[in-house]
Design an enzyme around this catalytic site. Structure first.
Site, PDB file in Angstrom:
ATOM      1  N   HIS A 102      44.397  43.337  54.073  1.00 48.40           N
ATOM      2  CA  HIS A 102      45.237  43.244  52.991  1.00 48.40           C
ATOM      3  C   HIS A 102      46.775  42.876  53.495  1.00 48.40           C
ATOM      4  O   HIS A 102      47.490  43.303  54.401  1.00 48.40           O
ATOM      5  CB  HIS A 102      45.335  44.360  52.125  1.00 48.40           C
ATOM      6  CG  HIS A 102      45.822  44.267  50.725  1.00 48.40           C
ATOM      7  ND1 HIS A 102      47.208  44.419  50.748  1.00 48.40           N
ATOM      8  CD2 HIS A 102      45.317  44.240  49.591  1.00 48.40           C
ATOM      9  CE1 HIS A 102      47.495  44.254  49.373  1.00 48.40           C
ATOM     10  NE2 HIS A 102      46.265  43.999  48.798  1.00 48.40           N
ATOM     11  N   GLU A 151      45.066  36.359  48.072  1.00 48.60           N
ATOM     12  CA  GLU A 151      45.802  36.925  47.436  1.00 48.60           C
ATOM     13  C   GLU A 151      47.278  36.773  47.814  1.00 48.60           C
ATOM     14  O   GLU A 151      47.873  37.103  48.608  1.00 48.60           O
ATOM     15  CB  GLU A 151      45.669  38.466  47.694  1.00 48.60           C
ATOM     16  CG  GLU A 151      44.420  39.181  47.207  1.00 48.60           C
ATOM     17  CD  GLU A 151      44.605  40.703  47.151  1.00 48.60           C
ATOM     18  OE1 GLU A 151      44.123  41.153  46.188  1.00 48.60           O
ATOM     19  OE2 GLU A 151      44.870  41.438  48.058  1.00 48.60           O
TER      20      GLU A 151
END
Ligand code: PGA
Length: 224
Positions: A102, A151
């Site tokens: 992430h 993302e």
């Protein structure tokens, strides 16, 4: 199959977790359309809480086919003297998926592509399916990651969800195609989720802030 992943990040304690699970669990059980979606392998929902909350989520959610628990990271180390680390081997059997790479981990915890590669390997060895997050075309698509979540950093937590054009453009530029699943994440909420869910090129969504709100999260799920 569409995947909806809840990334709780560093939020919630025991009480909030139980309340959330009660509310979401009830909602998931009540809809017959949702039941069919789960049963027919058209919908998978993955809840990724902080590590200590994993058993509470497991105990508090109803057992539904294709409703799973994930984690938000695994250690790059296999085991040993690494105080504070949580290894994939420890998590094995407790989670089915792991978010790996992430952008917040790359930024705040200085995760490198090498470390991310090791994490993916460790997860797979422990029978945990990695969900690899990438920020854009300069990040590496690791060969063995079957789930790729795009993302863009400026879309995360900002309210500025990325345009469909940008999302599909990145997918194409990076050559992401089946059998890899391609997900989008970044300011997804109950109002904008349809845009992505309707598109056959997008296999699912990684939801941060909106996943903390049971109503918003269930609304996203019911729009699949
Ligand atoms: P957000 O977070 O939905 O709050 O933008 C998404 C994520 O970081 O996975």
């Amino acid at each position: 199959m569409k995947y909806i992943i809840a990334n709780w990040k560093a939020n919630f304690g025991t009480t909030e977790t139980k309340t959330w699970c009660e509310s979401v669990g009830a909602k998931l059980m009540e809809g017959s359309k949702l039941n069919t979606m789960f049963e027919e392998n058209r919908l998978t929902v993955i809840i990724c809480p902080p590590f200590p909350l994993i058993p509470i989520v497991k105990a508090s959610l109803p057992q539904i086919k294709n409703l799973h628990i994930g984690c938000q990271n695994v250690s790059e180390y296999e085991k040993g003297s690494y105080t504070g680390e949580v290894t994939a081997a420890t998590l094995s059997g407790n989670v089915k998926y792991a978010i790996i790479g992430h952008s917040e981990r790359r930024q705040y915890f200085h995760e490198t592509e090498d470390a991310i590669g090791l994490k993916i390997g460790n997860a797979l060895k422990a029978a945990i399916e990695p969900v690899l997050c990438i920020r854009g075309v300069s990040d590496t698509i690791h060969e063995y990651a079957q789930y790729i979540a795009y993302e863009p950093v400026d879309a995360i937590g900002s309210g500025n969800n990325a345009s469909l054009d940008l999302v599909l453009g990145v997918k194409q530029k990076m050559g992401i195609r089946p059998p890899k699943a391609f997900l989008y994440g970044g300011s997804v909420n109950e109002k904008n989720c349809k845009l992505y869910l309707e598109n056959p090129e997008i296999d699912g969504l990684l939801v941060g802030s909106a996943s903390l709100n049971p109503e918003a999260f269930c609304s996203i799920i019911t729009q699949v």
